[in-house]
Design a protein around this motif. Structure first.
Motif, PDB file in Angstrom:
ATOM      1  N   GLN A  59       3.695 -48.262  77.887  1.00  0.00           N
ATOM      2  CA  GLN A  59       2.808 -49.277  77.755  1.00  0.00           C
ATOM      3  C   GLN A  59       1.744 -49.749  77.396  1.00  0.00           C
ATOM      4  O   GLN A  59       0.778 -50.412  77.558  1.00  0.00           O
ATOM      5  N   GLN A  71      12.368 -48.521  84.502  1.00  0.00           N
ATOM      6  CA  GLN A  71      11.188 -49.885  84.492  1.00  0.00           C
ATOM      7  C   GLN A  71      11.893 -50.605  84.260  1.00  0.00           C
ATOM      8  O   GLN A  71      10.856 -51.830  85.045  1.00  0.00           O
ATOM      9  N   VAL A 107       2.148 -57.813  79.101  1.00  0.00           N
ATOM     10  CA  VAL A 107       1.996 -56.222  78.812  1.00  0.00           C
ATOM     11  C   VAL A 107       0.987 -55.769  80.252  1.00  0.00           C
ATOM     12  O   VAL A 107       1.702 -54.580  80.828  1.00  0.00           O
ATOM     13  N   GLU A 108       0.764 -56.673  80.977  1.00  0.00           N
ATOM     14  CA  GLU A 108       0.145 -55.679  82.957  1.00  0.00           C
ATOM     15  C   GLU A 108       1.573 -56.118  83.352  1.00  0.00           C
ATOM     16  O   GLU A 108       1.388 -54.737  83.960  1.00  0.00           O
ATOM     17  N   ALA A 132       5.552 -49.392  85.162  1.00  0.00           N
ATOM     18  CA  ALA A 132       6.118 -48.635  84.568  1.00  0.00           C
ATOM     19  C   ALA A 132       5.472 -47.659  85.852  1.00  0.00           C
ATOM     20  O   ALA A 132       5.962 -46.389  86.634  1.00  0.00           O
ATOM     21  N   HIS A 145       4.592 -55.059  82.565  1.00  0.00           N
ATOM     22  CA  HIS A 145       4.871 -53.965  82.258  1.00  0.00           C
ATOM     23  C   HIS A 145       4.375 -52.586  82.808  1.00  0.00           C
ATOM     24  O   HIS A 145       4.979 -51.677  82.982  1.00  0.00           O
ATOM     25  N   ILE A 146       2.854 -52.704  82.899  1.00  0.00           N
ATOM     26  CA  ILE A 146       2.408 -51.321  83.125  1.00  0.00           C
ATOM     27  C   ILE A 146       2.607 -51.151  84.351  1.00  0.00           C
ATOM     28  O   ILE A 146       2.476 -49.941  84.943  1.00  0.00           O
ATOM     29  N   TYR A 191      10.703 -54.361  86.262  1.00  0.00           N
ATOM     30  CA  TYR A 191       9.625 -54.905  84.956  1.00  0.00           C
ATOM     31  C   TYR A 191      10.149 -56.899  85.721  1.00  0.00           C
ATOM     32  O   TYR A 191       9.307 -57.431  85.912  1.00  0.00           O
ATOM     33  N   LYS A 223       0.721 -50.299  74.330  1.00  0.00           N
ATOM     34  CA  LYS A 223       1.180 -51.702  73.917  1.00  0.00           C
ATOM     35  C   LYS A 223      -0.043 -52.442  74.139  1.00  0.00           C
ATOM     36  O   LYS A 223      -0.745 -53.072  73.324  1.00  0.00           O
ATOM     37  N   ARG A 224      -1.094 -51.986  75.176  1.00  0.00           N
ATOM     38  CA  ARG A 224      -2.065 -53.084  75.682  1.00  0.00           C
ATOM     39  C   ARG A 224      -3.122 -53.197  74.505  1.00  0.00           C
ATOM     40  O   ARG A 224      -3.913 -53.618  74.562  1.00  0.00           O
TER      41      ARG A 224
END
Lengths: 353, 187
Positions: B39, A249, B128-129, B135, B131-132, A253, B42-43
């Protein structure tokens, strides 16, 4: 025996200090660069030219020794050995002697170029940020154990070190030549540039981006046993590189679709401008390491035969420095740093009230 | 007879290794799926910070702020109650859409837009976006690996015996695929 000797001749770059055809520089000179050349470089040229003439006199004297003494002596010695049917000695000893003498002859040329670079390049690098220049870098001999994109090496040489900071990101560049010992000689395993970026955050994963060497070649790449392959969506990227990581993941990123496009564009830029042969990348801890193999030699501003007043190579050098220092912006690592620091501030509650 | 036994042995070994591979890929896919959850959480945790900063300046966007707050609560409740996937992701999608509208609305408040805290909050939200997105991509890659192993013979037979099925890929919603109407944002 002949082939290693020929390799050694090539390695010493015998023709390096001969006058070369001036490179074609079609890039416009910026006003800023023009001002720096006029105000800070030209005033020091008288002293540089005096130095050049001093070194050139030494070079000419030594060249005469080579031409009129060493070379004929080598021929005579070789002839005598040949007459006695000692072919091996006829080739080996004269060649070794000529290599040594050539190295001695070119020492003033090397000294002059080092002196010129130390005078001019520190001024040029300041144009692109808070940078310093040094002719030699403080090279870490354990680099290949810290980073998997660095091939295993036994001998190294480095030059042209640029160090500094771009916003919060530490920047270090140097030209590297890495070799391994073979049975009779040495073999080059890497020649090109290395850029090390120290980020103000931890990547959180170990991501290795090698050149794609095919299914079999990739099996033997460094990191193949300890890290998993990361299959990415960009077919062009997948065709060029093999990515391995310890976190699927976080690897995605770091290597977002946009980042993959930027890495391809950077690779193409180096291939076009400095005859690059495919960049490699590694993200580990808080360091992003880029290995840029290329066959050229960057930041070679002059030679001993060219007057110090001739500055036509300087715009090209400036262009090369811009290319290197622009890597952070090119990859938008500064934006990644901004995002990560903001996240850290929010999670630690350290935003200003 | 001995040749038959050898062949049978080979078939069993290959079958077992294929079964192990399928199970490993299924577990990798489930791990990647739970990575998305992490994630998303987290958001959801980040949103109150943004709302607190925005509320001071965006008096006229009260309805939007309340809508985001409500959706966030529903998302967290659905996660705690372990609601079905479709419901959860539909709620997440709505929340994402409303947050997008909120961040666009920030552009109409110059004082808020230039505020250091709001800039940091926007950067953190963007992180965060990312990371989403990573993921989801990781999940799709793991799911693809599983599908490859259970759709090719003899994986399809082994998978049906073991009761292993692939999950749907993460895809953009129809709203996300629709062309953007700039007039909506520019007024």
């Amino acid at each position: 025996m002949i082939i290693p000797l020929l390799n050694s001749l090539g390695a010493l770059n015998l023709l390096r200090f001969r006058p070369k055809q001036a490179p074609v520089n079609d890039s416009p000179i910026s006003d800023e660069l023009r001002a720096v050349i006029e105000e800070r470089i030209k005033p020091g040229l008288d002293q540089l030219e005096a130095q050049r003439q001093h070194y050139f006199e030494q070079y000419e004297k030594r060249e005469k020794v080579l031409k009129y003494f060493a070379f004929p002596a080598a021929l005579v010695f070789g002839g005598v050995q040949l007459a006695n049917l000692h072919l091996f000695e006829a080739l080996l000893y004269p060649l070794l002697a000529l290599l040594f003498v050539n190295h001695w002859v070119n020492k003033p040329a090397r000294d002059y170029i080092a002196h010129y670079k130390s005078s001019v390049l520190p001024i040029l690098v300041k144009l692109y940020g808070d940078f310093t220049y040094a002719p030699k870098s403080e090279f870490d001999p354990e680099l290949d154990s810290r980073f998997k994109v660095v091939p295993r090496f036994e001998r190294w040489s480095s030059e042209d070190a640029i160090k500094g900071k771009l916003d919060d990101i530490g920047f270090e560049f140097c030209e590297l030549h890495l070799k391994v010992k073979t049975k009779d000689s040495t073999r080059t395993v890497f020649k090109g540039g290395m850029i090390s970026l120290t980020m103000p955050f931890e990547f959180g994963a170990h991501v290795i981006m090698h050149k794609d060497k095919g299914a079999l070649g990739n099996l033997f790449a460094r990191g193949a046993l300890t890290h998993q392959t990361v299959a990415l969506e960009n077919p062009n990227f997948e065709a060029r590189y093999e990515v391995r990581a310890n976190d699927q993941q976080l690897a995605r990123y770091i290597l977002s679709p946009a980042m993959m496009e930027r890495l391809i564009a950077l690779d193409d830029l180096f291939r076009e401008n400095v005859q690059g042969s495919g960049l490699m990348c590694e993200f580990v801890g808080n360091t992003a390491l880029l290995m840029l193999p290329y066959s050229g030699n960057l930041m070679e501003p002059t030679d001993i035969h060219t007057s110090a007043y001739e500055l036509e190579k300087l715009p090209l050098i400036a262009q090369e420095i811009a290319l290197l220092s622009g890597v952070v912006e090119q990859l938008k690592l500064d934006y990644m740093a901004t995002r990560k620091l903001a996240m850290r501030q929010l999670s630690q509650g350290t935003l200003s009230k | 007879m001995s040749i038959v036994l050898v062949v049978l042995g080979v078939v069993l070994v290959v079958g077992y290794l294929w079964y192990v591979s399928i199970i490993k890929r299924r577990n990798a896919m489930q791990e990647a799926f739970s990575g998305i959850d992490v994630q998303l959480k987290k958001r959801a945790d980040l949103i109150p910070n943004i709302l607190k900063i925005a509320a001071k300046f965006m008096a006229h966007e009260r309805e939007l702020l309340e809508e985001v707050t409500r959706l966030r609560s529903e998302v967290l409740q659905a996660a705690d109650a372990k609601a079905d996937q479709e419901t959860r992701f539909a709620l997440e999608q709505q929340l994402e859409s409303k947050m997008g509208s909120l961040l666009v609305s920030v552009e109409n408040y110059p004082e808020l837009k230039s505020q250091e805290n709001m800039l940091a909050a926007q950067h953190a939200y963007a992180d965060v976006e990312e990371h989403i997105s990573a993921a989801r991509r990781s999940y799709n890659a793991a799911n693809r690996g599983l599908r490859d192993s259970i759709q090719v013979f003899p994986g399809n037979i082994i998978a049906s015996i073991a009761g292993v099925t692939a999950m749907p890929f993460f895809e953009a919603s129809s709203a996300d695929r629709a062309p953007v109407d700039a007039n909506q944002y520019l007024g």
